[in-house]
Enzyme design. Structure first.
Site, mmCIF file in Angstrom:
data_model
loop_
_atom_site.group_PDB
_atom_site.id
_atom_site.type_symbol
_atom_site.label_atom_id
_atom_site.label_comp_id
_atom_site.label_asym_id
_atom_site.label_seq_id
_atom_site.Cartn_x
_atom_site.Cartn_y
_atom_site.Cartn_z
ATOM 1 N N GLN A 1 5.238 -115.919 -9.107
ATOM 2 C CA GLN A 1 6.281 -115.998 -8.064
ATOM 3 C C GLN A 1 6.875 -117.392 -7.935
ATOM 4 O O GLN A 1 7.693 -117.631 -7.061
ATOM 5 C CB GLN A 1 5.748 -115.489 -6.727
ATOM 6 N N ALA B 1 -4.811 -122.482 1.102
ATOM 7 C CA ALA B 1 -4.298 -123.571 1.953
ATOM 8 C C ALA B 1 -4.085 -123.016 3.360
ATOM 9 O O ALA B 1 -3.007 -123.128 3.953
ATOM 10 C CB ALA B 1 -3.014 -124.171 1.378
ATOM 11 N N SER C 1 1.844 -123.605 4.579
ATOM 12 C CA SER C 1 0.928 -124.354 3.691
ATOM 13 C C SER C 1 1.645 -125.549 3.078
ATOM 14 O O SER C 1 1.011 -126.518 2.667
ATOM 15 C CB SER C 1 0.415 -123.443 2.582
ATOM 16 N N ARG C 2 2.978 -125.465 2.999
ATOM 17 C CA ARG C 2 3.744 -126.550 2.369
ATOM 18 C C ARG C 2 3.892 -127.772 3.272
ATOM 19 O O ARG C 2 4.261 -128.844 2.799
ATOM 20 C CB ARG C 2 5.143 -126.058 1.978
ATOM 21 N N HIS D 1 -2.408 -118.239 9.266
ATOM 22 C CA HIS D 1 -3.259 -117.292 8.535
ATOM 23 C C HIS D 1 -4.409 -116.813 9.425
ATOM 24 O O HIS D 1 -4.805 -115.650 9.375
ATOM 25 C CB HIS D 1 -3.864 -117.968 7.296
HETATM 26 O O1 PAF Z 1 3.023 -115.096 1.412
HETATM 27 C C1 PAF Z 1 2.236 -115.418 0.499
HETATM 28 O O2 PAF Z 1 1.329 -116.222 0.691
HETATM 29 C C2 PAF Z 1 2.405 -114.810 -0.876
HETATM 30 O O3 PAF Z 1 3.734 -114.635 -1.189
HETATM 31 C C3 PAF Z 1 1.604 -113.507 -1.082
HETATM 32 C C4 PAF Z 1 2.113 -112.404 -0.164
HETATM 33 C C5 PAF Z 1 0.127 -113.753 -0.802
HETATM 34 C C6 PAF Z 1 1.757 -113.033 -2.520
HETATM 35 O O4 PAF Z 1 1.279 -113.964 -3.430
#
Ligand code: PAF
Length: 251
Positions: free
Chosen positions: A59, A30, A184-185, A35
């Protein structure tokens, strides 16, 4: 640009770039302009750049949050291509968790505060996947956004604790023109919620106490998980409808 779907595939590809410096941006896809800034830095400062895309289930303490996490594979590929990514590592769950998450990296102090308090197990999942990614990708430098400042700090400290041969490069938070931190949210916000969201940054960025900022956020209609000053920064997590947003600023 080549896509590797398993650690074994990636390791084979990596061999053809042996000896070259490698910049790595780990993501859950996303992808947005935040990014993009990590990928551009990785491209500029290294001979090859690698992007990982993996929505890491370990996570997410909330199954619904995991299921609703935005997935935009085609747009992500286009963004990666545009930014000169050499390899995308997008592993399957089975290939990256052959142990079914029975082995974990656990930090027992800072990870229990802030987001760790509201999302039990979140940072165990983050640190474990990042450790796995580092072991496979073997980056020279890895790029992380300061928006997830607690995550960034925990990863920097994990690198020190385990003597990992990678340099962590912190990258500034990118904001929309109205101040909302890119995330992304954000795409999950309704029009009304999106209009209200920039208030988070406006409120925490004032010269007022964390208690007063907490109060103003509540008054503005946010569900406040925390708003605290720590390590010279002000950290906030709020709920807006079904979406949880975090931000932080230097104080
Ligand atoms: O920040 C993120 O997008 C995630 O926490 C990561 C570092 C890619 C780990 O899944």
């Amino acid at each position: 640009m080549i896509i590797a779907r398993t650690p074994a595939e990636y390791i084979e590809l990596r061999k053809s770039h042996a000896g070259k410096s490698l910049g790595f941006a780990p993501t859950m896809g996303a992808l947005h302009a935040g990014h993009e800034s990590l990928l551009q830095k990785a491209r500029m400062e290294n001979e090859i750049s690698v992007l990982s895309i993996f929505v890491n289930p370990t996570q997410f303490n909330d199954k619904k949050d995991f299921e609703k996490y935005p997935q935009t594979w085609d747009a992500d590929l286009a963004l990666a291509e545009k930014n000169g990514v050499d390899i995308i590592f997008a592993p399957t769950f089975e290939s990256i968790y052959p142990d079914q998450y029975t082995y974990k990296i656990i930090e027992s102090d800072f990870s229990k505060l802030l987001c760790g308090k509201d999302r039990p197990g979140h940072f165990d999942g983050v640190l474990t996947i990042v450790m796995k990614l580092f072991q496979i990708v073997q980056p020279t430098r890895a790029y992380f956004g300061e928006k997830d400042f607690q995550q960034l700090t925990l990863i920097q400290n994990m690198v020190k604790a385990f003597f990992l041969p990678v340099t962590i490069v912190p990258c500034p938070t990118l904001r929309e023109s109205d101040g909302l931190a890119m995330s992304s949210r954000n795409v999950r916000l309704s029009n009304e919620e999106r209009k209200k969201a920039p208030e988070i940054y406006r409120i925490i960025n004032q010269k007022i106490s964390a208690t007063e900022a907490h109060h103003q956020l509540t008054q503005a209609g946010f569900g406040v998980d925390y708003c605290v000053d720590l390590l010279g920064r002000r950290f906030v997590a709020v709920r807006l409808g079904e979406v949880r947003l975090i931000d932080n600023v230097q104080i």
